[in-house]
Design an enzyme around this catalytic site. Structure first.
Site, PDB file in Angstrom:
ATOM      1  N   GLU A  89       0.866  -1.195   0.000  1.00  0.00           N
ATOM      2  CA  GLU A  89       0.000   0.000   0.000  1.00  0.00           C
ATOM      3  C   GLU A  89       0.897   1.237   0.000  1.00  0.00           C
ATOM      4  O   GLU A  89       2.115   1.131   0.189  1.00  0.00           O
ATOM      5  CB  GLU A  89      -0.893   0.001   1.252  1.00  0.00           C
ATOM      6  CG  GLU A  89      -1.838  -1.180   1.291  1.00  0.00           C
ATOM      7  CD  GLU A  89      -2.742  -1.177   2.518  1.00  0.00           C
ATOM      8  OE1 GLU A  89      -2.721  -0.183   3.283  1.00  0.00           O
ATOM      9  OE2 GLU A  89      -3.453  -2.171   2.701  1.00  0.00           O
TER      10      GLU A  89
ATOM     11  N   ASN B 285       1.491   3.417   2.177  1.00  0.00           N
ATOM     12  CA  ASN B 285       2.315   3.576   3.378  1.00  0.00           C
ATOM     13  C   ASN B 285       2.801   2.250   3.949  1.00  0.00           C
ATOM     14  O   ASN B 285       3.210   2.183   5.110  1.00  0.00           O
ATOM     15  CB  ASN B 285       1.530   4.359   4.438  1.00  0.00           C
ATOM     16  CG  ASN B 285       1.260   5.777   3.982  1.00  0.00           C
ATOM     17  OD1 ASN B 285       2.155   6.452   3.463  1.00  0.00           O
ATOM     18  ND2 ASN B 285       0.021   6.214   4.121  1.00  0.00           N
TER      19      ASN B 285
ATOM     20  N   SER C  15       8.132  -1.624   2.447  1.00  0.00           N
ATOM     21  CA  SER C  15       9.030  -2.465   3.255  1.00  0.00           C
ATOM     22  C   SER C  15       8.370  -2.830   4.580  1.00  0.00           C
ATOM     23  O   SER C  15       8.519  -3.943   5.080  1.00  0.00           O
ATOM     24  CB  SER C  15      10.335  -1.710   3.532  1.00  0.00           C
ATOM     25  OG  SER C  15      11.076  -1.577   2.337  1.00  0.00           O
TER      26      SER C  15
ATOM     27  N   GLU D  46       9.332  -7.476  -4.381  1.00  0.00           N
ATOM     28  CA  GLU D  46       9.281  -8.658  -3.507  1.00  0.00           C
ATOM     29  C   GLU D  46      10.265  -8.541  -2.330  1.00  0.00           C
ATOM     30  O   GLU D  46      10.878  -9.509  -1.906  1.00  0.00           O
ATOM     31  CB  GLU D  46       9.463  -9.946  -4.321  1.00  0.00           C
ATOM     32  CG  GLU D  46       8.263 -10.146  -5.246  1.00  0.00           C
ATOM     33  CD  GLU D  46       8.169 -11.495  -5.904  1.00  0.00           C
ATOM     34  OE1 GLU D  46       8.504 -12.485  -5.243  1.00  0.00           O
ATOM     35  OE2 GLU D  46       7.732 -11.542  -7.064  1.00  0.00           O
ATOM     36  N   GLY D  47      10.363  -7.312  -1.834  1.00  0.00           N
ATOM     37  CA  GLY D  47      11.244  -7.024  -0.702  1.00  0.00           C
ATOM     38  C   GLY D  47      12.550  -6.448  -1.205  1.00  0.00           C
ATOM     39  O   GLY D  47      13.291  -7.138  -1.908  1.00  0.00           O
ATOM     40  N   THR D  48      12.839  -5.181  -0.870  1.00  0.00           N
ATOM     41  CA  THR D  48      14.093  -4.566  -1.340  1.00  0.00           C
ATOM     42  C   THR D  48      15.276  -5.399  -0.856  1.00  0.00           C
ATOM     43  O   THR D  48      15.174  -6.156   0.121  1.00  0.00           O
ATOM     44  CB  THR D  48      14.261  -3.138  -0.774  1.00  0.00           C
ATOM     45  OG1 THR D  48      14.422  -3.247   0.656  1.00  0.00           O
ATOM     46  CG2 THR D  48      13.085  -2.241  -1.105  1.00  0.00           C
TER      47      THR D  48
HETATM   48  N1  COS Z   1       7.776 -16.931   7.922  1.00  0.00           N
HETATM   49  C1  COS Z   1       6.934 -17.131   8.971  1.00  0.00           C
HETATM   50  N2  COS Z   1       6.657 -16.182   9.870  1.00  0.00           N
HETATM   51  C2  COS Z   1       7.278 -14.989   9.747  1.00  0.00           C
HETATM   52  C3  COS Z   1       8.163 -14.714   8.698  1.00  0.00           C
HETATM   53  C4  COS Z   1       8.412 -15.750   7.770  1.00  0.00           C
HETATM   54  N3  COS Z   1       9.242 -15.566   6.736  1.00  0.00           N
HETATM   55  N4  COS Z   1       8.602 -13.446   8.819  1.00  0.00           N
HETATM   56  C5  COS Z   1       8.006 -12.941   9.916  1.00  0.00           C
HETATM   57  N5  COS Z   1       7.202 -13.878  10.468  1.00  0.00           N
HETATM   58  C6  COS Z   1       6.400 -13.734  11.679  1.00  0.00           C
HETATM   59  C7  COS Z   1       7.270 -13.417  12.874  1.00  0.00           C
HETATM   60  O1  COS Z   1       7.750 -14.597  13.485  1.00  0.00           O
HETATM   61  C8  COS Z   1       6.323 -12.668  13.755  1.00  0.00           C
HETATM   62  O2  COS Z   1       5.484 -13.589  14.430  1.00  0.00           O
HETATM   63  P1  COS Z   1       5.023 -13.299  15.953  1.00  0.00           P
HETATM   64  O3  COS Z   1       4.140 -12.101  15.882  1.00  0.00           O
HETATM   65  O4  COS Z   1       4.327 -14.543  16.327  1.00  0.00           O
HETATM   66  O5  COS Z   1       6.285 -13.053  16.709  1.00  0.00           O
HETATM   67  C9  COS Z   1       5.447 -11.905  12.775  1.00  0.00           C
HETATM   68  O6  COS Z   1       5.536 -12.615  11.540  1.00  0.00           O
HETATM   69  C10 COS Z   1       5.900 -10.480  12.597  1.00  0.00           C
HETATM   70  O7  COS Z   1       7.267 -10.527  12.193  1.00  0.00           O
HETATM   71  P2  COS Z   1       8.287  -9.341  12.419  1.00  0.00           P
HETATM   72  O8  COS Z   1       8.181  -8.843  13.818  1.00  0.00           O
HETATM   73  O9  COS Z   1       9.632  -9.775  11.917  1.00  0.00           O
HETATM   74  O10 COS Z   1       7.632  -8.241  11.454  1.00  0.00           O
HETATM   75  P3  COS Z   1       8.149  -6.817  11.016  1.00  0.00           P
HETATM   76  O11 COS Z   1       6.982  -5.914  10.983  1.00  0.00           O
HETATM   77  O12 COS Z   1       9.368  -6.422  11.779  1.00  0.00           O
HETATM   78  O13 COS Z   1       8.560  -7.008   9.456  1.00  0.00           O
HETATM   79  C11 COS Z   1       9.759  -7.725   7.539  1.00  0.00           C
HETATM   80  C12 COS Z   1       9.332  -7.979   8.990  1.00  0.00           C
HETATM   81  C13 COS Z   1      10.576  -6.451   7.336  1.00  0.00           C
HETATM   82  C14 COS Z   1      10.613  -8.927   7.215  1.00  0.00           C
HETATM   83  C15 COS Z   1       8.517  -7.676   6.639  1.00  0.00           C
HETATM   84  O14 COS Z   1       7.790  -6.516   6.874  1.00  0.00           O
HETATM   85  C16 COS Z   1       8.837  -7.776   5.158  1.00  0.00           C
HETATM   86  O15 COS Z   1       9.119  -8.852   4.635  1.00  0.00           O
HETATM   87  N6  COS Z   1       8.830  -6.643   4.456  1.00  0.00           N
HETATM   88  C17 COS Z   1       9.020  -6.629   3.024  1.00  0.00           C
HETATM   89  C18 COS Z   1       7.727  -6.880   2.369  1.00  0.00           C
HETATM   90  C19 COS Z   1       7.886  -7.133   0.946  1.00  0.00           C
HETATM   91  O16 COS Z   1       8.599  -8.028   0.516  1.00  0.00           O
HETATM   92  N7  COS Z   1       7.174  -6.351   0.169  1.00  0.00           N
HETATM   93  C20 COS Z   1       7.190  -6.517  -1.240  1.00  0.00           C
HETATM   94  C21 COS Z   1       5.836  -6.319  -1.768  1.00  0.00           C
HETATM   95  S1  COS Z   1       4.917  -7.734  -1.849  1.00  0.00           S
HETATM   96  S2  COS Z   1       5.373  -8.324  -3.651  1.00  0.00           S
END
Ligand code: COS
Length: 386
Positions: free
Chosen positions: A126, A128, A131, A363-365
């Site tokens: 979205e 906002n 990442s 798909e994630g920077t």
């Molecule tokens: N597999 C399973 N569970 C996962 C996971 C994974 N790969 N990554 C995170 N989780 C779980 C965590 O264990 C955590 O669980 P609990 O709440 O039970 O502890 C929960 O999800 C939240 O994880 P976390 O605290 O790590 O979340 P954050 O908000 O810090 O974000 C990142 C983590 C940065 C890794 C995430 O926001 C991300 O991947 N961002 C990029 C997104 C992306 O790729 N966007 C591209 C557009 S889509 S094409």
């Protein structure tokens, strides 16, 4: 190098290569220029059963895995990343259903996806929440037997062209990431429309569009998994798809490298083909080294995913980062080897260099990938008491 692919894998690779060379290469510049979605090519891929590669046989697919998908994606990327992106984003959008869908949902959607009759898109991002994926604002409120969706998704690959959308929305705002849920939404549902089509630097033939939900009512059974599982579904989806982004990098770099090699053999300067100069040879050698290393890594990770491993978050992120940073370097250097010619639209490498940039972003920077890898290293170190 021999990667010990089996007969079927070689067949899939060769089929994708043939389609890429015969159907994609002749039109890629025009598609890029016109920013036109490659429907004709999508139809050829559908007729060749390539949309069903990773779908289980019981739902009409070929029952293959991540490696086979990577092989097809690599070959398409070698010809045109926009085509490969449209094809690969379909798999990305399908993973929520494949990994967490109910039997009814799988029976309803997967057969049409496997035949390529209906294209899929994944809606997480979205305005906002890029990442910071947990920062999404789109809501899904349960009202009787329906969920009401409100919000706007941004930069959605295959947006507008796809018939099926897997969408992450908040069912409980107060819980943050744990309040997100995944849904399947069909094109044509009242209250679901498309916003502006983006004009991009590269992969211009692919569609990138807003999805707008305005009191969009969907049946309760369109919830994927259960409420609160949306963030995990999104993360697992990305884990499954990232080796495929690595394969995009490998294919794109291979395409650019071949153009540079061909050019260097033909271009005469100072009375000799420029490939006879060590400066140029070293650039080509570095490209060959990097491409082969990335390919070996992507195939190894894909095989690991296919082995039934439960957790491959770190490995997928490593393959995505390594292969896509490599693709940016290789395409840039392909332009450099070709000099002024490389910069001109007459040759395909300027497009390849423009296309490469998105691989380090979507798909994630690659910065987020390094965060993911870092977090996994911390977990492993704690577990192993290092
Ligand atoms: N597999 C399973 N569970 C996962 C996971 C994974 N790969 N990554 C995170 N989780 C779980 C965590 O264990 C955590 O669980 P609990 O709440 O039970 O502890 C929960 O999800 C939240 O994880 P976390 O605290 O790590 O979340 P954050 O908000 O810090 O974000 C990142 C983590 C940065 C890794 C995430 O926001 C991300 O991947 N961002 C990029 C997104 C992306 O790729 N966007 C591209 C557009 S889509 S094409």
């Amino acid at each position: 190098m021999d990667y010990f692919l089996n007969e079927e894998q070689i067949m899939i690779r060769d089929l994708a290569r043939q389609i890429a060379e015969e159907k994609v290469v002749p039109v890629r510049a025009e598609l890029d220029e016109k920013e036109e979605f490659p429907w004709e090519i999508m139809n050829v891929l559908a007729q060749s059963d390539l949309f069903g590669l990773f779908i289980p046989e019981e739902y009409g697919g070929l029952g293959k895995g991540c490696l086979e998908l990577c092989l097809a994606v690599e070959e398409l990327s070698r010809a045109c990343l926009a085509v490969a992106t449209s094809y690969a984003a379909n798999a990305l959008g399908t993973y929520p259903l494949l990994l967490y869908g109910s039997e009814e949902q799988k029976k309803k959607y997967l057969p049409d996806i496997a035949t390529g009759k209906r294209l899929v898109a994944f809606g997480l991002t979205e305005a906002n929440a890029g990442s910071d994926a947990a920062g999404i604002q789109t809501t899904a409120k349960l009202d009787g037997n329906e969920y009401i969706l409100n919000g706007t998704k941004q930069w959605i690959t295959n947006g507008g062209e796809a018939e099926i959308y897997t969408i992450i929305a908040l069912t409980d705002r107060s819980k943050g990431a744990r309040g997100a849920s995944a849904f399947v939404v069909e094109k044509g549902t009242p209250g679901f429309t498309f916003g502006k089509k983006e004009k991009k630097m590269g992969i211009r033939a692919s569609s990138t569009r807003e999805l707008i939900f305005d009191n969009c009512r969907i049946p309760r059974e369109n919830l994927i998994g259960r409420e609160g599982l949306g963030f995990i579904i999104a993360m697992k989806t990305l884990d499954n798809a990232r080796a495929g982004v690595g394969a995009q990098g490998v294919g794109l770099a291979q395409g650019a490298f071949e153009e540079a090699l061909k050019f260097a053999r033909q271009r005469i300067q100072f009375g000799h083909p420029i490939i006879s100069f060590q400066a140029v040879q070293h650039m080509l050698a570095d490209m060959a080294i990097e491409i082969e290393a990335a390919r070996a890594l992507v195939y190894a990770v894909a095989r690991y995913v296919d082995s039934g491993a439960k957790d491959f978050t770190k490995e997928s992120a490593i393959s995505k980062v390594f292969a896509t940073d490599m693709a940016m370097r290789v395409t840039t250097n392909a332009v450099q080897v070709m000099g002024g010619s490389g910069y001109m639209r007459e040759y395909p490498v300027e497009k390849m260099m423009r296309d490469a940039k998105i691989l380090q972003i979507y798909e994630g920077t690659n910065q987020i990938q390094r965060n993911v890898i870092g977090q996994e290293l911390i977990k492993e170190a704690a577990k192993n008491k290092i």
